[in-house]
Design an enzyme around this catalytic site. Structure first.
Site, short mmCIF file in Angstrom:
data_model
loop_
_atom_site.label_atom_id
_atom_site.label_comp_id
_atom_site.label_asym_id
_atom_site.label_seq_id
_atom_site.Cartn_x
_atom_site.Cartn_y
_atom_site.Cartn_z
N SER A 293 0.95 -1.15 -0.01
CA SER A 293 0.26 0.39 0.17
C SER A 293 0.90 2.26 0.39
CB SER A 293 -1.07 -0.08 0.78
OG SER A 293 -0.37 -0.31 2.79
N HIS B 86 -2.20 2.34 -4.93
CA HIS B 86 -3.55 2.81 -4.40
C HIS B 86 -4.66 1.83 -4.96
CE1 HIS B 86 -0.90 6.30 -4.28
NE2 HIS B 86 -1.82 7.24 -3.77
N GLY C 13 -37.80 13.03 -32.32
CA GLY C 13 -38.41 14.24 -32.59
C GLY C 13 -37.58 14.60 -34.19
N GLY D 9 -37.57 13.64 -36.97
CA GLY D 9 -38.11 13.29 -38.28
C GLY D 9 -38.10 11.17 -38.69
N SER E 231 -30.75 5.16 -31.46
CA SER E 231 -29.33 4.49 -31.22
C SER E 231 -28.45 5.82 -31.28
CB SER E 231 -29.39 4.00 -32.08
OG SER E 231 -29.86 4.10 -34.15
#
Lengths: 637, 345
Positions: free
Chosen positions: A32, A114, A470, A472, A541
């Site tokens: 550590s 870490h 939206g 189209g 998508s």
């Protein structure tokens, strides 16, 4: 002048001879944050006289500037190379260092402690045969100790040195040492190490590093360096069965055809009977070619070129094995994956899986469970984040040859590569083939895609509409389908709403569900292409990765990406279904364009700008494209 | 063996066995040993590879990976000892084929004459394809180490020159002879080191390199620098040159040469472009070079080492690290890292 230097100056030629016989050990140090790994390596380099004077002077200067030892030589500075690390006083990457004694040469991978650098430790561990785990004598076994032990075990390291450091700060106490050793041995039982050695040290003062410490007479074992010089890391893993991953086909002229590679395990002799996996072809070894001379035999680690008695088709990616114990082959495997990227691993998303010599498209079909690297417990989960380990089922587009990692570290390992960025995003160790793979035989149907398409007088294709909500998409796709239907073409429209109410009603709108949503639609569309249909898919998508995966499910000329380009402003202004307003009010979460990303296509086959084209004009543009590219025949009408 | 195991059971249970049983057992043991010995002879057991053989095999593996994975590779050839080793390994890696890539020398115009002669002779002997590039802009501005200093000269003639050549030929991968033991930031560089479209190295964003699986995938314009000698040390290089009898330029061996002392560095007067200071007179000294580069930037050392074993002895006993003879990384600890970020090898 040391003894060694005297030998060197007296008789260099015989010195060189003895040098040739040195063995070789790669090891990793971990522990550590403040356990003193870099200090330990710096100390090994310094004490084995491998630090040159000018380096030492530079370090002395640096010690005054960045050192943590109050102006004394800070050995860690020898190892912590990158500027950022020297400033922060921590090790963030893997540093490789080299040193040698009269018996052995060593490559050390110094790795960070870490938790956010677990992947760096795994990188160092992948090529190491031994791990030194540092433990601060004052603190005993920490969470980090467990994690590092687990990673070492996962990566197949069998030999462990537990260096119990900072004994100087623990009164060189035998009691402290013994209790830590006992703790370590009991918790690591399940990790399958063959060999554990505990040594009490002080890296800072050099106790039990290169010489036995007088301050700990109670310790009977050898010092660290002596142990590293003599530990036998190969005894438990003899060379194994013959495995030769073909790297490159060597064809200087028509008279020579050899297969170049590095022997992953075992030994090969001229005349040995071999089998090629996955093709299953058999032959015998004719020659083992190297530049100096042809060899009678070659063994593990050697890079050679083999020629065979029979002219059989072998290419990069194949594995040449001894005939009596060949490797396995499968296109469905189970493996532990350690995830190494910020972008999460989503089951269902496509990656490239790269083994030692072969790269194949792959999908993680399911995440069986995650492993808590700190206490080894199993946890449920549906994604893998950076530094997480999970047990996964993986589907490959092509079968690969492999051995379980526990039998062979060379032929049982792989990395995962992101298809967009080409980054290495994960590493994996293969457990076994999923038995299903052997049993699934493709149904060889008499009527195929070609026949079905011919019957309908058309070329099957996926028309993939993507764009913001939206924009189209559905309107235009409906018009295109109507036009195709009118000229007698066989079509089917897969629309966001109709699929989400049925096939995909179990899915929500989180990133992971969006990935799965598109995967199912891609597969459905693929079946329809197989049925000979022109399939129109109208889905937001939003992610490039999934659209590319969809493209890969069918042949190159069976996928047309249509980008309905409407700016977010415009789509929000239209807001036909009132969804943007809801999303802005926070009533809908994960709404594309608002709080979920839309990645526009880079090179769609067709791009429709809805500000400059009406829906009707857009539909005509698509029909034109289909005619020009001969998906449909131009009709008189 | 002891009566097919029955004797052993009897012994274990505290019983006895006859002398005859024991004799037969010994005879059987002897036959088994002879058979085992014969078997050993028929199937020869190769001895484990030593350290140098392992390094050699690893480098060969790396080179073949580049050929298998990269579209348009090139090997940088700087004429020095590391390049000589790299060249030798390349010949081995692809034998009986010739190395399937060209060799590129970035000529700053200030290399030792002997280096150029050696380079041309070796390439011809081995029938290899050599490309030589000198930065035309630098040439036009007459960039040189004397008036412009080592930093500017190295940047324009070497770093910029290299980038120009890589771009010009569209190389997607370039082999370099750098080793991890040379310098601290190199110790952390990958074997397959990714470069952006502007040839930059980002030390904080390197691809993890696991086992010996190398990911050389790139997009258009990006490239790979590949270092097959990453894990070699200076001593390994010398030992390998000695064992394999690899040709290296004579400059590495001690000989009487004309040098001037410039602030402790012995600079060889290789041609008359070198401006001499007032009263400065080239002295003939027994010297040799530990590294080779541009002659005005490469200090010689006084030495009598004229054979390979002599040189190796000197390397082992000297306590001054290798790059000290070079003037470019003397400034601050991170200087090589900065250079590498910008595209220097």
């Amino acid at each position: 002048m040391t003894d060694q230097e005297q030998i060197i100056s007296k008789d260099i030629v015989s010195y060189l001879k003895t040098q040739k016989e040195k063995s070789f050990l790669r090891f990793i140090t971990c522990g550590s944050v403040d356990d003193g790994k870099s200090t330990l390596i710096g100390r090994l380099l310094y004490d084995s006289k491998l630090v040159y004077e000018d380096q030492l002077n530079a370090i002395k200067n640096d010690s005054k500037k960045f050192g943590t030892q109050g102006g004394e030589i800070d050995f860690a500075l020898l190892v912590d190379g990158l500027a950022a690390e020297r400033e922060q006083g921590i090790t963030i990457d893997v540093a490789y260092k080299f040193f040698s004694t009269s018996k052995r040469k060593f490559i050390v991978a110094d790795t960070p402690g870490h938790e956010q650098y677990t992947r760096n430790m795994a990188t160092g561990a992948s090529t190491a045969n031994l791990a030194i785990l540092l433990i601060d004598a004052r603190h005993g076994i920490q969470v980090q100790t467990r994690r590092h032990s687990y990673i070492a075990s996962l990566l197949g390291i069998k030999s462990i040195v537990v260096a119990i450091n900072k004994m100087d700060l623990a009164d060189y106490s035998q009691y402290t040492f013994n209790s830590i050793e006992e703790d370590f041995r009991s918790f690591s039982k399940s990790l399958g190490f063959d060999h554990i050695r505990c040594i009490p040290i002080s890296a800072l003062n050099g106790d039990n590093i290169t010489t036995k410490s007088e301050r700990m007479p109670w310790y009977q074992g050898s010092c660290l360096l002596q142990h590293l010089e003599t530990v036998d890391v190969n005894s438990n893993q003899n060379d194994g069965e013959f495995r030769f991953p073909v790297q490159w086909v060597n064809r200087p002229d028509l008279n020579f055809r050899g297969f170049s590679g590095t022997i992953a395990s075992g030994q090969v002799n001229v005349g040995d009977e071999i089998i090629v996996i996955p093709s299953g072809q058999k032959s015998k070894v004719k020659k083992i070619v190297t530049m100096g001379n042809d060899l009678e035999y070659a063994r593990k680690h050697q890079s050679v070129t083999l020629t065979l008695h029979d002219e059989i088709d072998i290419s990069r990616g194949d594995l040449i094995c001894g005939r009596s114990h060949p490797a396995q082959q499968s296109n469905q495997i189970q493996a532990h994956i350690l995830w190494m990227a910020e972008k999460h691993l989503f089951p269902g998303r496509g990656y490239l899986l790269k083994t030692i010599n072969k790269t194949v498209p792959a999908t993680v079909t399911s995440l069986k469970h995650k492993v808590n690297v700190n206490d080894f417990s199993k946890e449920a989960g549906n994604i893998l984040k950076l530094n997480e380990v999970g047990l996964c089922n993986i589907y490959l587009d092509e079968p690969i040859a492999f051995d379980p990692y526990s039998n062979n570290r060379q032929t049982g390992s792989f990395i995962l590569i992101d298809r967009q960025t080409n980054d290495t995003v994960g590493m994996g160790v293969i457990n076994f083939s999923l038995r299903r793979a052997a049993n699934i035989v493709w149904q060889n149907t008499q009527v195929g895609k070609t026949q079905r398409a011919e019957q309908k007088h058309q070329k099957p294709v996926i028309l993939w509409f993507t764009g913001l909500s939206g924009s189209g998409k559905s309107t235009i796709a409906n018009l295109v389908e109507r036009k195709l239907f009118d000229i007698g073409r066989h079509t089917y429209l897969l629309d966001g709403d109709n699929i989400r109410h049925g096939l995909n009603k179990d899915l929500g709108f989180t990133d992971i569900d969006r990935v799965e949503n598109i995967r199912r639609i891609s597969e459905t569309a693929k079946l329809m292409v197989d049925a000979g249909l022109i399939v129109l898919v109208a889905f937001i998508s939003p992610f490039t990765a999934e659209r590319n995966d969809a493209r890969c499910t069918v042949n190159k000329d069976e996928f047309v990406e249509i980008y309905i380009n409407t700016s977010l402003e415009e789509a929000e202004k239209r807001d036909v279904k009132g969804l943007y307003a809801k999303a802005r009010r926070g009533e809908i979460k994960n709404f594309t364009g608002i709080d979920s990303e839309y990645q526009a296509p880079h090179a769609p086959e067709i791009e429709i700008n809805t500000l400059s084209l009406s829906a009707e004009e857009a539909a005509m543009k698509i029909i034109d494209y289909l005619q020009k590219n001969e998906f449909i025949v131009r009709t008189e009408s | 063996m002891l009566n097919d195991g029955k004797g052993l059971t009897r012994l274990k249970n505290g019983g006895q066995c006859t002398l005859k049983t024991l004799e037969t057992a010994f005879q059987k043991l002897e036959t088994l040993e002879i058979e085992a010995h014969l078997r050993d002879d028929t199937i020869p057991q190769a001895t484990p590879l030593n350290h140098l053989q392992r390094l050699e095999a690893e480098s060969i593996h790396i080179m073949r990976e580049v050929i298998a994975q990269c579209e348009n590779p090139v090997m940088l050839y700087s004429v020095g000892k590391d390049s000589s080793v790299m060249l030798h390994l390349a010949l081995k890696a692809f034998y009986p084929s010739l190395p399937p890539f060209p060799f590129l020398h970035i000529d700053t115009g200030w290399k030792f004459k002997e280096m150029i002669a050696f380079r041309d002779r070796r390439m011809k002997e081995l029938k290899l394809k050599l490309l030589v590039h000198t930065n035309p802009d630098g040439l036009e501005q007459n960039i040189n180490p004397f008036t412009h200093g080592s930093v500017t000269h190295t940047d324009i003639m070497k770093t910029q020159g290299l980038k120009q050549a890589l771009d010009h030929y569209g190389f997607t991968a370039a082999f370099g002879g750098a080793r991890r033991d040379e310098e601290k930031s190199r110790a952390k560089e990958r074997i397959f080191s990714f470069r952006t479209t502007s040839h930059q190295w980002d030390p904080k964003n390197q691809r993890p390199e696991l086992w010996n699986i190398y990911n050389a995938r790139i997009s258009k314009g990006q490239s790979m620098r590949v270092f097959p000698l990453s894990n070699w040390t200076e001593l390994d290089i010398w030992q390998y040159i000695y064992t394999e009898q690899i040709q290296i330029p004579e400059l590495y061996f001690a000989a009487p040469r004309k040098v001037v002392d410039r602030g402790g560095a012995l600079i060889m007067v290789d041609d008359d472009r070198m401006p001499l200071k007032d009263g400065e007179k080239p002295q003939e000294k027994m010297v040799r070079f530990r590294t080779l580069g541009c002659y005005p930037l490469t200090g010689a050392i006084e030495s009598s080492a004229s054979t390979l074993p002599d040189i190796i002895r000197e390397v082992l006993i000297t306590k001054t690290s290798e790059r000290q003879g070079r003037i470019i990384d003397a400034d601050n600890g991170a200087s090589m890292e900065d250079k590498k970020r910008e595209g220097y090898f």
